[in-house]
Design a protein around this motif. Sequence first.
Motif, PDB file in Angstrom:
ATOM      1  N   LEU A  34      19.558   8.866  -0.128  1.00 39.87           N
ATOM      2  CA  LEU A  34      19.212   8.982  -1.540  1.00 39.87           C
ATOM      3  C   LEU A  34      17.695   9.065  -1.658  1.00 39.87           C
ATOM      4  N   SER A  35      17.192  10.181  -2.204  1.00 39.23           N
ATOM      5  CA  SER A  35      15.754  10.399  -2.376  1.00 39.23           C
ATOM      6  C   SER A  35      15.416  10.260  -3.854  1.00 39.23           C
ATOM      7  N   ILE A  36      14.481   9.359  -4.166  1.00 38.94           N
ATOM      8  CA  ILE A  36      14.127   9.031  -5.545  1.00 38.94           C
ATOM      9  C   ILE A  36      12.650   9.363  -5.755  1.00 38.94           C
ATOM     10  N   GLU A  37      12.372  10.128  -6.784  1.00 37.04           N
ATOM     11  CA  GLU A  37      10.992  10.492  -7.108  1.00 37.04           C
ATOM     12  C   GLU A  37      10.370   9.445  -8.036  1.00 37.04           C
ATOM     13  N   LYS A  38       9.158   9.055  -7.727  1.00 37.78           N
ATOM     14  CA  LYS A  38       8.452   8.109  -8.589  1.00 37.78           C
ATOM     15  C   LYS A  38       7.892   8.818  -9.818  1.00 37.78           C
ATOM     16  N   GLY A  39       7.245   9.960  -9.616  1.00 44.40           N
ATOM     17  CA  GLY A  39       6.645  10.668 -10.733  1.00 44.40           C
ATOM     18  C   GLY A  39       5.500   9.879 -11.355  1.00 44.40           C
ATOM     19  N   GLU A  40       4.986  10.383 -12.446  1.00 45.92           N
ATOM     20  CA  GLU A  40       3.887   9.698 -13.127  1.00 45.92           C
ATOM     21  C   GLU A  40       4.349   8.376 -13.725  1.00 45.92           C
ATOM     22  N   THR A  41       5.544   8.381 -14.315  1.00 46.70           N
ATOM     23  CA  THR A  41       6.031   7.143 -14.944  1.00 46.70           C
ATOM     24  C   THR A  41       6.274   6.060 -13.912  1.00 46.70           C
ATOM     25  N   GLY A  42       7.002   6.397 -12.835  1.00 44.91           N
ATOM     26  CA  GLY A  42       7.274   5.404 -11.806  1.00 44.91           C
ATOM     27  C   GLY A  42       6.026   4.927 -11.098  1.00 44.91           C
ATOM     28  N   GLN A 102       0.819  -1.207   0.000  1.00 43.62           N
ATOM     29  CA  GLN A 102       0.000   0.000   0.000  1.00 43.62           C
ATOM     30  C   GLN A 102       0.854   1.258   0.000  1.00 43.62           C
ATOM     31  N   ILE A 103       1.852   1.322   0.895  1.00 46.68           N
ATOM     32  CA  ILE A 103       2.684   2.530   0.939  1.00 46.68           C
ATOM     33  C   ILE A 103       3.629   2.582  -0.261  1.00 46.68           C
ATOM     34  N   LEU A 104       3.955   1.427  -0.833  1.00 47.77           N
ATOM     35  CA  LEU A 104       4.765   1.440  -2.048  1.00 47.77           C
ATOM     36  C   LEU A 104       4.016   2.109  -3.191  1.00 47.77           C
ATOM     37  N   LYS A 105       2.720   1.934  -3.238  1.00 47.88           N
ATOM     38  CA  LYS A 105       1.920   2.562  -4.289  1.00 47.88           C
ATOM     39  C   LYS A 105       1.551   4.002  -3.959  1.00 47.88           C
ATOM     40  N   ASP A 106       1.340   4.314  -2.676  1.00 47.71           N
ATOM     41  CA  ASP A 106       0.801   5.617  -2.315  1.00 47.71           C
ATOM     42  C   ASP A 106       1.870   6.695  -2.163  1.00 47.71           C
ATOM     43  N   ARG A 107       3.006   6.372  -1.573  1.00 52.49           N
ATOM     44  CA  ARG A 107       4.021   7.393  -1.294  1.00 52.49           C
ATOM     45  C   ARG A 107       4.763   7.766  -2.577  1.00 52.49           C
ATOM     46  N   PRO A 108       4.951   9.067  -2.849  1.00 55.97           N
ATOM     47  CA  PRO A 108       5.544   9.483  -4.119  1.00 55.97           C
ATOM     48  C   PRO A 108       7.071   9.457  -4.149  1.00 55.97           C
ATOM     49  N   TRP A 109       7.735   9.269  -3.003  1.00 62.59           N
ATOM     50  CA  TRP A 109       9.198   9.284  -2.956  1.00 62.59           C
ATOM     51  C   TRP A 109       9.709   8.027  -2.267  1.00 62.59           C
ATOM     52  N   ILE A 110      10.895   7.584  -2.681  1.00 63.52           N
ATOM     53  CA  ILE A 110      11.599   6.455  -2.067  1.00 63.52           C
ATOM     54  C   ILE A 110      12.897   6.981  -1.480  1.00 63.52           C
ATOM     55  N   GLY A 111      13.161   6.643  -0.224  1.00 67.03           N
ATOM     56  CA  GLY A 111      14.386   7.058   0.445  1.00 67.03           C
ATOM     57  C   GLY A 111      15.250   5.868   0.814  1.00 67.03           C
ATOM     58  N   ILE A 112      16.541   5.984   0.573  1.00 67.29           N
ATOM     59  CA  ILE A 112      17.500   4.913   0.910  1.00 67.29           C
ATOM     60  C   ILE A 112      18.585   5.523   1.789  1.00 67.29           C
ATOM     61  N   PRO A 113      18.497   5.425   3.105  1.00 64.51           N
ATOM     62  CA  PRO A 113      19.594   5.877   3.967  1.00 64.51           C
ATOM     63  C   PRO A 113      20.707   4.817   4.007  1.00 64.51           C
ATOM     64  N   PHE A 114      21.942   5.250   3.853  1.00 63.93           N
ATOM     65  CA  PHE A 114      23.060   4.307   3.834  1.00 63.93           C
ATOM     66  C   PHE A 114      24.293   4.972   4.440  1.00 63.93           C
ATOM     67  N   VAL A 115      25.322   4.177   4.640  1.00 64.38           N
ATOM     68  CA  VAL A 115      26.577   4.627   5.253  1.00 64.38           C
ATOM     69  C   VAL A 115      27.716   4.263   4.314  1.00 64.38           C
ATOM     70  N   TYR A 116      28.565   5.251   4.019  1.00 63.76           N
ATOM     71  CA  TYR A 116      29.747   4.990   3.200  1.00 63.76           C
ATOM     72  C   TYR A 116      30.789   4.194   3.988  1.00 63.76           C
ATOM     73  N   GLY A 117      31.712   3.609   3.242  1.00 65.43           N
ATOM     74  CA  GLY A 117      32.798   2.901   3.896  1.00 65.43           C
ATOM     75  C   GLY A 117      33.685   3.806   4.720  1.00 65.43           C
ATOM     76  N   ALA A 118      33.744   5.098   4.379  1.00 68.16           N
ATOM     77  CA  ALA A 118      34.539   6.058   5.140  1.00 68.16           C
ATOM     78  C   ALA A 118      33.837   6.530   6.408  1.00 68.16           C
ATOM     79  N   GLY A 119      32.586   6.118   6.627  1.00 67.88           N
ATOM     80  CA  GLY A 119      31.862   6.472   7.841  1.00 67.88           C
ATOM     81  C   GLY A 119      30.834   7.565   7.679  1.00 67.88           C
ATOM     82  N   GLN A 120      30.783   8.255   6.546  1.00 65.68           N
ATOM     83  CA  GLN A 120      29.804   9.308   6.336  1.00 65.68           C
ATOM     84  C   GLN A 120      28.427   8.719   6.027  1.00 65.68           C
ATOM     85  N   ARG A 121      27.396   9.374   6.557  1.00 62.81           N
ATOM     86  CA  ARG A 121      26.032   8.965   6.292  1.00 62.81           C
ATOM     87  C   ARG A 121      25.459   9.744   5.115  1.00 62.81           C
ATOM     88  N   ALA A 122      24.531   9.126   4.408  1.00 66.79           N
ATOM     89  CA  ALA A 122      23.920   9.752   3.238  1.00 66.79           C
ATOM     90  C   ALA A 122      22.504   9.220   3.067  1.00 66.79           C
TER      91      ALA A 122
END
Length: 430
Positions: free
Chosen positions: A389-397, A367-387
């Motif tokens: 990634l915000s991905i927009e679904k848009g009409e096509t997605g 349900q939330i996969l279909k309803d929410r318009p953005w996908i977020g991926i929190p991750f950690v680099y090998g150097a220790g920094q956090r990041a």
Amino acid sequence: MIEPRPVPGRRTPERRAEPPRPPPAIPVPAKKPRRWLRRIGWLFLLVVLWCGWAGYAVYDLSSSLDTEDAIGLERRVDWSRVREGLRDDLRVMLGSPSSGEMAADSTVDPLITQRAIVALVRSARLNERGWEMDPRPGRGFDLLRIRYAFFTGGPFAFRVDLKPDSDSAKRPLVLLFRWTGDWRLTRVFLPGDAFGNTPPAPVAPAAQPSAPAAPSASAPAPVQTAAKTPPPPDAQRVMLYEEDPTDPNGKSYQGWVVWRAEPSKTGNPADAAIICQVAIPDRPMSVTLTMRRNADRALPASHTIDVKFDIPANSPTQGVLDVAGIMMKPNEEASGQQLAGTRVKVSKDIFLMGLSAIDLDVQQNMQILKDRPWIGIPFVYGAGQRAVLSIEKGETGSKIINDTVAQWTPPAPAAASTPAPAPEARGQRR
């Protein structure tokens, strides 16, 4: 009884009293080993046997490759699943990361045949457009090429890292075995730096030579071209936020994403996959998400999401250490709600997400996969920094996700609509 008479002048010898005898010793029963020691012993024995079983499967696969035993290969390799995974990876890795175009089937199909997969596992002599087919029969992969071998994500998945026979690929070739009554090879993950398709590293301004003028003008050309490459017409927005020790506001990079639906190769619409290919030229970095319904009964997951990062080997981020999960967000900057499930780190920059198979979790995830318009991926680099990634679904997605989720969902049983006319039929019979 006649007693002897004493002889005159002699004394009758006195009988000495015997010392008292000690009581007989009571035997002490031997101490029995404690129950917890027995349990630890049995548990240790089971662990050794389980590890030995997985190790024997790897050795049996190598022996089957060495002798070209068709029965042994059929016993140790799940060909359909290995082909399906390699097809998805090759379509992305041999495609164009800048424009988001996938490689053609004519390029991928010759590399997913049984002979090609055997050649890949044997030596992994990678080149720019695939790998060399080994014409010499009777040679399994060298066990000395194993760099890592242990369980991953639980006791029913065994991972083996093999060193490729290639100067261009420095990362390992990953073999993933799963236990389905016996250990079988179900996935082959290609090195992330294979085929020379990794995005180029940015050129630092300080490293650019000031003289002569001609090399100076040509040196930054690849970076400027990558940064000015226009996104495809059907691309959506992507934002990458990173921590910066020197700036409390952090850093941000813009990119784009291309959504595609991968049709089923078996004819079953429920086997269709969703492919999300992200490109961030200014970083540089590319990320590929592959979502599909889980068909492996041994894996307790309703759906799987493969997350693959392509980062240059000389990047100061040192690859990706861990992915916290996958969030569905109402907007670009919100934290969002995490999809219920678990994650498995397959290799340095490849992660496998298994969504929960509990009915309530499956309904909420879809349900939330279909309803929410953005996908977020929190991750950690090998150097220790956090990041993040915000991905927009848009009409096509959104359209691709909604259509594919509808194909994943089994149709409701039709028996619920048939009992209605039954009372009338019974009344007419009366």
